[in-house]
Write a protein that holds these residues in place. Structure first.
Motif, short mmCIF file in Angstrom:
data_model
loop_
_atom_site.label_atom_id
_atom_site.label_comp_id
_atom_site.label_asym_id
_atom_site.label_seq_id
_atom_site.Cartn_x
_atom_site.Cartn_y
_atom_site.Cartn_z
N MET A 190 2.18 1.83 -3.55
CA MET A 190 0.91 2.34 -4.29
C MET A 190 0.70 3.97 -4.15
O MET A 190 0.74 4.61 -5.14
CB MET A 190 -0.05 1.41 -4.13
N MET A 191 0.82 4.25 -2.87
CA MET A 191 0.54 5.72 -2.56
C MET A 191 1.54 6.67 -3.11
O MET A 191 1.50 7.52 -3.48
CB MET A 191 0.34 5.76 -0.85
N LEU A 228 -6.34 6.43 3.15
CA LEU A 228 -5.14 6.15 2.25
C LEU A 228 -5.56 6.21 0.74
O LEU A 228 -4.75 6.82 0.12
CB LEU A 228 -4.87 4.68 2.53
N TRP A 229 -6.82 5.70 0.42
CA TRP A 229 -7.21 5.85 -0.95
C TRP A 229 -7.62 7.06 -1.47
O TRP A 229 -7.24 7.27 -2.56
CB TRP A 229 -8.51 4.92 -1.15
N THR A 230 -8.20 7.99 -0.46
CA THR A 230 -8.35 9.26 -0.80
C THR A 230 -7.09 10.18 -1.04
O THR A 230 -6.78 10.78 -1.92
CB THR A 230 -8.97 10.18 0.44
N THR A 265 -4.33 8.58 -2.10
CA THR A 265 -3.53 8.01 -3.33
C THR A 265 -4.10 8.86 -4.43
O THR A 265 -3.58 9.08 -5.41
CB THR A 265 -3.81 6.50 -3.45
N PHE A 266 -5.58 9.09 -4.18
CA PHE A 266 -6.38 9.62 -5.60
C PHE A 266 -5.88 11.20 -5.64
O PHE A 266 -5.59 11.70 -6.63
CB PHE A 266 -7.81 9.66 -5.11
N ALA A 323 1.78 6.86 -6.75
CA ALA A 323 0.72 7.42 -7.46
C ALA A 323 0.97 8.65 -8.44
O ALA A 323 0.70 9.11 -9.27
CB ALA A 323 -0.48 7.79 -6.48
N ALA A 330 0.55 -1.37 -0.08
CA ALA A 330 0.03 -0.05 -0.18
C ALA A 330 0.73 1.16 0.10
O ALA A 330 0.50 2.24 -0.71
CB ALA A 330 -0.84 -0.05 1.22
#
Length: 456
Positions: free
Chosen positions: A43-44, A92-94, A96-97, A47, A40
């Motif tokens: 990935m972050m 985390l996903w916010t 990453t976006f 990005a 993770a």
């Protein structure tokens, strides 16, 4: 005027560097607050280069139609939005976006800023002026390290600071016109002539301005009816330029620079620096070396020439990475000192050559009709392998250790020596139109200005 233009366009480089370097200080509090695992984390962190890969595709397709200026303005907006979304991310996903949006801005700006400077600069100073972009990257990285130290407990504030230079970029570019060469190729001759006179700080009737504009107009007239296609890049005329531009970025990324920039505190931790504060301070010291040696490279790039600096850079990085790899493999008691000394030599060697020169040469070697498209493809190589290196580093270190990873990067730098010796031309002091005529002649690109760089 040219220094002002280069400085404004260089803010895009500062944003690139800041958004790369800020993650180094943010990882510790992010691990604490979000509990991320190595995959993770990769990935972050990756990005940004992945978004930049997409941004380079968009920039390459729109550069001729919209121009360099409009795309730089769009990139500034993406930087502001991405910085604020990162600061207010709720998971985390916010985050990453948000970093993906920043990456889109980086990808567009990393093409347009060097291109903007290159198409405005006089030939004798082009290398140094385009290198301001790389200097700005190093200043952005150093700024990110300082921000990381100042806000070491708050990753939100670290990311929020990035909105400030993004706003400055928008304001600065808004007050400029597009480049004389883009205006000429779009048939806007009066605007192109006025833009050239403005950046040369002379009147339109000045003989030197008239002569330079005539050369620009001749090239633009020949290219204005050509619609660049991907197949054009593979023709015997353009293919040598494509190989040089793509090859230099491939070697730049596989030398491991972004593993060092993104994960410098981690490298110091693996080398025996136990204190987080010490790791960040040591990382900031590396950032200072990066800035200072980039200034040295700027002073030499139009004097020693591109080829000699590249040879020096690849030789220095190969030695530095080998020292770190051998120290890590043998478990030396002096590993901390070896890591610090090796990284200083690595960054110094990288900063004078391998950092700035791919950006400089990418903006020089392509003919005008395929310049934006060629730079787009070269940028795709840059960002694709940037993503690969950044994503893979924590995983590879966990699997093979620091010695194995840095040993691999050292081998790449040795390959860079051979690539430079056999394929890279000398473009110092050669006008963009002269480079294009050389490509049209069918002579080997590596023979362009070989061994005879012109003094600035």
């Amino acid at each position: 005027m040219m220094y002002l233009i280069a400085a404004i366009a260089g803010i895009a480089g500062a944003l690139f560097g800041f958004d790369e370097g800020v993650i180094a200080g943010a990882l510790a509090p992010l691990r604490r607050d979000l509990g991320i695992d190595p995959v993770a984390e990769g990935m972050m962190t990756a990005a940004v280069p992945f978004g930049a890969f997409l941004g380079a595709i968009v920039g390459g397709r729109l550069a001729l139609a919209l121009g360099r200026r409009r795309l730089l303005l769009a990139a500034a907006v993406l930087f502001v939005v991405g910085a604020l979304l990162s600061a207010f991310a709720f998971g985390l996903w916010t985050l990453t976006f948000a970093r993906l949006i920043i990456g889109l801005g980086v990808g567009v700006a990393a093409m347009m800023a060097p291109l903007y400077i290159s198409e405005c600069a006089p030939a004798a100073q082009r290398g140094m002026l385009v290198s301001i972009y790389q200097l700005a990257i190093t200043l952005g990285i150093l700024g990110a390290y300082v921000v990381g130290y100042a806000f070491h407990e708050s990753w939100r504030w670290m990311f929020a600071v990035g909105a400030v230079p993004a706003i400055a970029l928008f304001v600065g570019i808004f007050g400029l016109s597009d480049t004389p060469r883009w205006l000429a190729v779009r048939g806007r001759e009066a605007e192109a002539r006025a833009a050239l006179a403005r950046v040369r700080e002379k009147s339109e009737s000045d003989p030197a301005v008239k002569a330079e504009f005539a050369e620009i107009l001749t090239g633009a007239t020949q290219d204005e009816n050509r619609k660049a296609r991907l197949s054009d890049l593979l023709t015997p005329r353009v293919r040598p330029a494509l190989i040089v531009a793509m090859g230099l970025f491939l070697l730049q990324q596989l030398s491991g620079i972004n593993a060092v920039i993104y994960y410098a505190p981690t490298v110091f931790e693996l080398s025996g620096f136990s204190s987080t504060t010490t790791q960040i301070l040591a990382t900031a010291g590396i950032g200072v070396v990066n800035v200072l040696m980039t200034l040295v490279g700027m002073a030499l790039i139009d004097r020693l020439g591109r080829r000699l600096l590249l040879l020096i850079g690849f030789a220095g990085t190969a030695v530095a990475l080998s020292v770190i790899a051998i120290g890590a493999a043998t478990g030396s008691e002096m590993m901390g000192k070896l890591a610090l000394g090796g990284l200083v030599l690595y960054i110094a060697s990288f900063a004078i050559a391998i950092g700035p020169l791919p950006w400089v040469m990418m903006s020089e070697v392509f003919p005008l009709d395929v310049r934006a498209l060629g730079m787009s493809i070269a940028s795709l190589v840059n960002w694709g392998f940037n993503f690969l290196v950044v994503f893979s580093f924590p995983v590879l270190v966990a699997e093979f250790g620091l010695a194995g990873v840095f040993g691999l990067y050292a081998v790449v730098c040795v390959v860079g020596l051979a690539f430079t010796q056999w394929l890279v031309p000398e473009t110092s002091g050669v006008s963009l139109e002269e480079i294009e005529r050389h490509l049209d002649s069918g002579r080997p690109l590596r023979d362009l200005g070989r061994f005879t760089p012109r003094a600035a």
